[in-house]
Design a protein around this motif. Structure first.
Motif, PDB file in Angstrom:
ATOM      1  N   LYS A   1      -3.015   5.494   4.480  1.00 43.92           N
ATOM      2  CA  LYS A   1      -1.933   4.658   4.993  1.00 43.92           C
ATOM      3  C   LYS A   1      -1.355   3.835   3.841  1.00 43.92           C
ATOM      4  O   LYS A   1      -2.064   3.082   3.195  1.00 43.92           O
ATOM      5  CB  LYS A   1      -2.471   3.732   6.087  1.00 43.92           C
ATOM      6  N   LYS A   2      -0.066   4.007   3.627  1.00 40.55           N
ATOM      7  CA  LYS A   2       0.589   3.252   2.556  1.00 40.55           C
ATOM      8  C   LYS A   2       1.166   1.978   3.146  1.00 40.55           C
ATOM      9  O   LYS A   2       1.825   2.006   4.183  1.00 40.55           O
ATOM     10  CB  LYS A   2       1.690   4.087   1.929  1.00 40.55           C
ATOM     11  N   GLU A   3       0.916   0.905   2.483  1.00 37.22           N
ATOM     12  CA  GLU A   3       1.417  -0.375   2.952  1.00 37.22           C
ATOM     13  C   GLU A   3       2.781  -0.634   2.340  1.00 37.22           C
ATOM     14  O   GLU A   3       3.006  -0.454   1.148  1.00 37.22           O
ATOM     15  CB  GLU A   3       0.447  -1.488   2.582  1.00 37.22           C
ATOM     16  N   THR A   4       3.706  -1.060   3.181  1.00 37.12           N
ATOM     17  CA  THR A   4       5.045  -1.392   2.714  1.00 37.12           C
ATOM     18  C   THR A   4       5.043  -2.843   2.261  1.00 37.12           C
ATOM     19  O   THR A   4       4.578  -3.722   2.988  1.00 37.12           O
ATOM     20  CB  THR A   4       6.056  -1.225   3.865  1.00 37.12           C
ATOM     21  N   PRO A   5       5.545  -3.105   1.053  1.00 38.79           N
ATOM     22  CA  PRO A   5       5.579  -4.505   0.613  1.00 38.79           C
ATOM     23  C   PRO A   5       6.529  -5.306   1.498  1.00 38.79           C
ATOM     24  O   PRO A   5       7.596  -4.826   1.895  1.00 38.79           O
ATOM     25  CB  PRO A   5       6.102  -4.435  -0.815  1.00 38.79           C
ATOM     26  N   GLN A   6       6.139  -6.511   1.798  1.00 39.31           N
ATOM     27  CA  GLN A   6       6.918  -7.378   2.674  1.00 39.31           C
ATOM     28  C   GLN A   6       7.533  -8.516   1.868  1.00 39.31           C
ATOM     29  O   GLN A   6       6.886  -9.092   1.001  1.00 39.31           O
ATOM     30  CB  GLN A   6       6.019  -7.971   3.779  1.00 39.31           C
TER      31      GLN A   6
ATOM     32  N   SER B   1      15.620  -8.583  12.165  1.00 40.37           N
ATOM     33  CA  SER B   1      14.179  -8.349  12.316  1.00 40.37           C
ATOM     34  C   SER B   1      13.759  -8.425  13.779  1.00 40.37           C
ATOM     35  O   SER B   1      12.907  -7.650  14.218  1.00 40.37           O
ATOM     36  CB  SER B   1      13.371  -9.325  11.470  1.00 40.37           C
TER      37      SER B   1
ATOM     38  N   GLU C   1      14.798  -5.204  15.382  1.00 36.57           N
ATOM     39  CA  GLU C   1      13.911  -4.104  15.008  1.00 36.57           C
ATOM     40  C   GLU C   1      12.671  -4.099  15.900  1.00 36.57           C
ATOM     41  O   GLU C   1      12.214  -3.047  16.343  1.00 36.57           O
ATOM     42  CB  GLU C   1      13.515  -4.250  13.545  1.00 36.57           C
TER      43      GLU C   1
END
Length: 159
Positions: A8-13, A43, A46
């Motif tokens: 699982k790749k984490e999306t930078p926030q 947001s 979304e």
């Protein structure tokens, strides 16, 4: 080294304030109109879309399940009524053998419109004692609501 093998790749926030500044800089560098809608509104929309998407998946799966279960609604019962069998006390009984894919909900019998009790001998095997001459109607109802009625002419004198 093991950090490269995560599935699982984490999306930078970005925090909302930094994201808003980056968006404003993009609009300025492209000589476009500045954004009038706050980034927080996007947001929240979304999150609303994600919620609606999960509801759509749930409703689609429920409809698919109902589609596959629909043929079970139309299965009719199958049963046989035996020839009259004399008993030790000189009465006649009829055996009813229910053979169906679905469990039965009710087995009812009436003679000339009058209710007769049916006795369950074992699972799917019933017995009814008419007592008089006339038209014996046996109705078997399954749990899906489908039923079938069969009639037998009872003649006690012509044994």
């Amino acid at each position: 080294m093991a950090e490269h093998f995560h599935s699982k790749k984490e999306t930078p926030q970005l925090d909302p304030k930094t994201a808003s500044l980056v968006l404003q800089n993009v609009f300025d560098s492209c000589d476009a109109e500045p954004n009038t809608i706050p980034l927080e509104v996007f947001s929240t929309y979304e999150n609303y879309k994600k919620h609606r998407y999960s509801i759509q998946i749930f409703l689609s799966l429920a409809a698919l399940l109902l589609f596959f279960l629909l043929p079970f609604k139309f299965i009719l019962p199958d049963f046989m009524i035996s020839d009259p069998i004399p008993t030790a006390d000189e009465t006649l009984v009829y055996h009813i053998l229910v053979d169906s894919y679905l469990p039965h909900k009710a087995v009812e019998a009436n003679l000339n419109g009058k209710y007769l009790p049916t006795h369950m001998v074992s699972d799917g095997f019933f017995m009814v004692e008419p007592g008089d001459d006339g038209l014996l109607e046996v109705k078997v109802t399954l749990i899906n609501g489908q039923y079938l009625t069969k009639t037998v002419d009872v003649n006690l004198l012509g044994r």
